[in-house]
Design a protein around this motif. Sequence first.
Motif, PDB file in Angstrom:
ATOM      1  N   ILE A   1       4.399   2.589   1.936  1.00  0.00           N
ATOM      2  CA  ILE A   1       5.015   1.281   2.192  1.00  0.00           C
ATOM      3  C   ILE A   1       4.828   0.850   3.645  1.00  0.00           C
ATOM      4  N   ASP A   2       4.882   1.802   4.571  1.00  0.00           N
ATOM      5  CA  ASP A   2       4.827   1.478   6.001  1.00  0.00           C
ATOM      6  C   ASP A   2       3.413   1.475   6.565  1.00  0.00           C
ATOM      7  N   ASP A   3       2.422   1.850   5.770  1.00  0.00           N
ATOM      8  CA  ASP A   3       1.034   1.945   6.265  1.00  0.00           C
ATOM      9  C   ASP A   3       0.526   0.547   6.666  1.00  0.00           C
ATOM     10  N   PRO A   4       0.255   0.345   7.968  1.00  0.00           N
ATOM     11  CA  PRO A   4      -0.147  -0.994   8.428  1.00  0.00           C
ATOM     12  C   PRO A   4      -1.584  -1.355   8.029  1.00  0.00           C
ATOM     13  N   TYR A   5      -2.355  -0.389   7.582  1.00  0.00           N
ATOM     14  CA  TYR A   5      -3.754  -0.634   7.240  1.00  0.00           C
ATOM     15  C   TYR A   5      -3.962  -0.917   5.753  1.00  0.00           C
ATOM     16  N   LEU A   6      -2.923  -0.780   4.947  1.00  0.00           N
ATOM     17  CA  LEU A   6      -3.035  -1.040   3.516  1.00  0.00           C
ATOM     18  C   LEU A   6      -2.527  -2.442   3.196  1.00  0.00           C
ATOM     19  N   ASP A   7      -3.260  -3.185   2.395  1.00  0.00           N
ATOM     20  CA  ASP A   7      -2.783  -4.498   1.946  1.00  0.00           C
ATOM     21  C   ASP A   7      -1.797  -4.285   0.799  1.00  0.00           C
TER      22      ASP A   7
ATOM     23  N   ASP B   1       0.664  -1.094  -3.842  1.00  0.00           N
ATOM     24  CA  ASP B   1       1.214  -1.055  -5.191  1.00  0.00           C
ATOM     25  C   ASP B   1       0.380  -0.148  -6.095  1.00  0.00           C
ATOM     26  N   LYS B   2      -0.938  -0.252  -5.987  1.00  0.00           N
ATOM     27  CA  LYS B   2      -1.832   0.570  -6.811  1.00  0.00           C
ATOM     28  C   LYS B   2      -1.711   2.042  -6.470  1.00  0.00           C
TER      29      LYS B   2
END
Length: 506
Positions: free
Chosen positions: A327-333, A338-339
């Motif tokens: 949830i906190d990963d700034p590099y994931l959209d 969700d996936k």
Amino acid sequence: MFSNPQTDRLMSYTPKNMRSKGGNFRIFGTLLFFIMCSFTAAEAKDCGPTLQTVKVSDPRLSVKDDRLKVSFLLDLSEIEEGKNQQIVYTPMIVSDAKEDTVVLKKIVVNGRNTAILEERDKKKDFSSVFATIRRVNKTRQVVAYNDSVAYEPWMELCRLSLAEDICGCGELQVQDYVDLNEFDNRPAPEPYIEFIAPMAEEVKTRHLSGSAFVDFIVNKTDIRPDYRNNRREINKILETIDVVRNDTNVRITEITIHGYASPEGSYQNNVRLAAGRAEALKEYVRSLYTLEEGIFKSQSTPEDWEGLRKRVVESTFPEKTDLLAIIDDPYLDPDSKDKMMKTKFPTTYKFMLEEWYPALRHSDYTVSYIVKPFTVEETKRMLEKNPGQVSLNEIFRVAQTYDPGSEEFNNIMKTALLLYPNDETANLNAANAAIKAGDLAAAEKYLEKSGNSPQVINAKGVIAMERGDYELAKKLFTQAVDMGLDEAKENIEVAERKEKLQQQSQ
């Protein structure tokens, strides 16, 4: 007559402010209680050319167990006394206006022949004598004097005097005497504490908020009031608006609907759904009122990740740390997050989808309004009826109608703190009220949220003083003065006065 030719340093006190009336005057300042003094008895006209010298040191007065205790050292070492001579020293407690006097036990100093005669006089009454000394010239003789009398109210401001009779006249009124010490047992003045008037609100803006869980058909944005529990949820918004709209003291300025979608599905589709549903709900609500159209506004958040994160933090999932990392990963959209959760933790994801995600599809609403200013009397009524509409400044104006320290005043300060728990001024005023009520622990708690103004430093000094830490108190008062609070100078004197009183009682 007594004089002071051999005194190395004689400390005297002159009042800064004095008001005479009925023998009483008020002194503000530092009293010097312990005076080292010495004096010489000059020749008495009727007693020949004999010169007598006596020294008095460490005169002390204190109150304990309702008794005024007196002590001093009387050094007879420099007296040259004739063998037929008798010298009588009589301590006296004299009121400041010299209207009241209490005579203490005497010290009788006899020459050789006089001492022999007194020793043979079996009928002589010694009840008023503290000590009878046979003087041996050219030797060191010191009398450690102590006596006490019942403490009377007039003694709170008095002096210790010592009369000398070298002629045997016995009349105190015509004897030479010297004042040994001033005694001031009056209570210290109340310390200065400052209640601060809070800044007045130019416009008293208030808000009422809530959340409604309006259901929509899958992938649709149109409002269906009778779908599932929508009627009940929409009524939450209407009831809030009506509470404000029907209040004659306020004027509605804005009604905002903020729509949220849950994180599952395409982020771009959720952008459309959240914005469309918020706008649809806003328009539906607007259609039910005759309010100005510009008052109604809509906002949206495509996916409520913040709401999801809060639930994960509060959960007991074994994989909680891993979920938070995603949830906190700034590099994931958002779609990747969700996936990844769905792929890595399918069981947990299913639980979140069924139990949590419906609540993440919500519509928050806020009704903003302006409250009219209140008079003091109106404020008193509103504090009972609707305290949330009262400003901190209006509460303070009510408090000013009561005496500081009164029960009514203190209750108003507590009310202000309940309504504005994080306001520095409200906390300072509550702390000062607690100090006046003697609740120092509560005052310290309130001061933790009062900031670091000179008034706060001064209040901390008063707490230290009331606990008997006079050095810390004076340090804090000095700091407050340096910060610009000149009135804290008064408290330095109060601290010194209290310290003196404490010393007197020991």
